[in-house]
Enzyme design. Structure first.
Site, PDB file in Angstrom:
ATOM      1  CE1 TYR A  21     -23.637 106.003  44.771  1.00 33.73           C
ATOM      2  CE2 TYR A  21     -21.332 106.543  44.333  1.00 33.73           C
ATOM      3  CZ  TYR A  21     -22.562 106.081  43.896  1.00 33.73           C
ATOM      4  OH  TYR A  21     -22.722 105.696  42.596  1.00 33.73           O
ATOM      5  CE  LYS A  65      -7.073 113.919  55.018  1.00 27.43           C
ATOM      6  NZ  LYS A  65      -5.970 113.320  54.221  1.00 27.43           N
ATOM      7  NE  ARG A 103      -7.797 109.163  56.322  1.00 30.96           N
ATOM      8  CZ  ARG A 103      -8.997 109.033  55.757  1.00 30.96           C
ATOM      9  NH1 ARG A 103     -10.002 108.492  56.454  1.00 30.96           N
ATOM     10  NH2 ARG A 103      -9.209 109.443  54.520  1.00 30.96           N
ATOM     11  CG  HIS A 160      -1.651 106.465  56.496  1.00 28.74           C
ATOM     12  ND1 HIS A 160      -1.850 106.504  55.132  1.00 28.74           N
ATOM     13  CD2 HIS A 160      -2.527 107.357  57.027  1.00 28.74           C
ATOM     14  CE1 HIS A 160      -2.797 107.379  54.842  1.00 28.74           C
ATOM     15  NE2 HIS A 160      -3.227 107.914  55.978  1.00 28.74           N
ATOM     16  NE  ARG A 199      -6.292 105.412  54.332  1.00 32.95           N
ATOM     17  CZ  ARG A 199      -7.611 105.399  54.355  1.00 32.95           C
ATOM     18  NH1 ARG A 199      -8.255 104.538  55.149  1.00 32.95           N
ATOM     19  NH2 ARG A 199      -8.315 106.209  53.592  1.00 32.95           N
ATOM     20  CG  HIS A 206     -10.294 107.880  49.420  1.00 30.63           C
ATOM     21  ND1 HIS A 206      -9.410 107.154  48.636  1.00 30.63           N
ATOM     22  CD2 HIS A 206      -9.616 108.176  50.560  1.00 30.63           C
ATOM     23  CE1 HIS A 206      -8.262 107.022  49.284  1.00 30.63           C
ATOM     24  NE2 HIS A 206      -8.363 107.628  50.451  1.00 30.63           N
TER      25      HIS A 206
END
Length: 406
Positions: A370, A270, A243, A333, A336, A360
């Site tokens: 994970y 985030k 980001r 951005h 991504r 994510h």
């Protein structure tokens, strides 16, 4: 005889240490000293003789002084000491002056700092200083109404920043609720603004997802002639596809050249989880290029004005615009989405590895998230393949789609 305006204007001090007094009636008089002319009123309260200051001439005229005298006499008639009333009014005005929206907002930022990430704290400070304080910052918070906040928000709407306008009202609401809790405001006036703003459109970040269109962009980026910081950040963006806020606040202590890793702390992410970005050979080379210039400071990409802050959040997008790619074509951005699409659909990379690298939320078969080191060796290999792919694409070499990884 009552005093006249001409007499008051022409009165001169005689040199007496205590000054000269000239009565106007009702206990009020003009005290003339070498330092100035003062309105005074003598009165008795609870059996004691007292003096009330009514103001200084010419700031307070004869007519105004008489009006204040009558107000004091009315208070005496009600059994109130005008000196005490004046002192309380003065303290109240002082309290109001020190209770401005700006001061309360600064107190709120400081009191709640531990509840948010450093990058969020910086954004809030910027919004307040740039968009809110100039309009209502100096106003006592108790005097601000819903329309005052709405006026500020509407200015942002007129600039096309609907989502920012809504966020601005939310920030003001948090400040008001803090003020209510601290006893410096009665209510959150932003509650009256529900439905007053235009609905923000769902935000989509423009992204090029076709290799044939990405190739000329990569060549344009390679030829960008901006400042070293913006030039390097622009070149690094498609390689790491983090980001924009994570890239611009990158710190040298987070870069491990030996392990070829960039370890971003949870406070900057985030999803509030630590994140590891494997650094390809090409990414390492770019960081090595800028290290001699900014390596002595905190940030990898500091502001060119001061090394104490990171570069502006608009730097990479501004560079893209300079290359002819506006916000409808490609954004920082948006890289991504560029990486997500091409790595999956063209290169055949594993989707779960891509999602991991995008930071994510990815869960295993048992529904457990994970950790940051999950599949790290595989992600390192994938990131190197991605950098090699972009380099070949930039050079105009034929890029053959790979078979999907097993």
């Amino acid at each position: 005889m009552p005093l006249g305006d001409t007499f008051v204007r022409q009165a001169k001090p005689s040199g007496k240490p205590a000054g000269d007094t000239y009565a106007d009636g009702g206990g009020m008089y003009l005290l003339v000293k070498s330092s100035g002319k003062y309105w005074r009123m003598d009165y008795r309260f609870a059996g004691k003789r007292k003096t009330l200051a009514l103001g200084v001439y010419p700031a307070v005229t004869l007519a105004q002084a008489r009006k204040r005298r009558e107000e004091a006499k009315a208070q005496l008639a009600e059994g109130t000491d005008p000196s005490i009333t004046k002192r309380e009014d003065k303290l109240a005005k002082k309290a109001i002056a020190g209770n401005t929206f700006e001061k309360v907002a600064e107190q709120w930022l400081k009191a709640t700092k531990a509840d948010r990430k450093e990058i969020t704290q910086h954004k809030l400070q910027t919004w307040l200083k740039k968009d809110i304080f100039p309009s209502i910052g100096k106003l006592p918070i108790t005097t601000i109404g819903p329309r005052d906040v709405l006026t500020v928000a509407r200015k942002m709407e007129e600039r096309g920043a609907r989502d920012s306008a809504k966020r601005l009202v939310q920030i003001c609401g948090q400040v008001f609720r803090y003020a209510v809790a601290e006893g410096s405001a009665e209510r959150d006036v932003t509650q009256d603004l529900k439905g007053a703003l235009q609905k923000a459109e769902k935000r989509h970040y423009a992204a090029i997802t076709e290799p044939a269109q990405l190739a000329p962009l990569l060549r344009a980026i390679d030829g960008y002639m901006g400042h070293l910081y913006s030039r390097t950040a622009l070149k690094l963006t498609p390689l790491v596809f983090v980001r924009p806020g994570e890239l611009r606040t990158a710190e040298w202590v987070e870069i491990d050249f030996d392990a070829a890793e960039w370890r971003i702390p949870a406070a900057k992410m985030k999803m509030a989880n630590d994140h590891i970005v494997p650094l390809s050979e090409q990414a390492i080379a770019l960081l090595r290029e800028v290290q001699p210039i900014s390596g002595h400071g905190k940030y990898v990409f500091p502001s060119i004005r001061t090394g104490e802050r990171p570069m502006s959040e608009n730097t990479v997008n501004a560079a893209l615009r300079a290359l002819g790619y506006d916000s409808t074509m490609q954004t920082a951005h948006g890289f991504r989405a560029t990486a997500r699409t091409i790595m999956d659909e063209v290169m055949g990379e594993r989707v779960d590895l891509i999602e991991h690298q995008l930071a994510h939320a990815v869960k295993d078969a048992n529904g457990r998230a994970y950790n940051r080191t999950a599949h790290l060796p595989a992600r390192k290999a994938m990131m190197q393949r991605w950098s090699d792919y972009l380099e070949q694409l930039k050079r105009g070499a034929e890029v053959i789609p790979l078979q999907r990884q097993g």
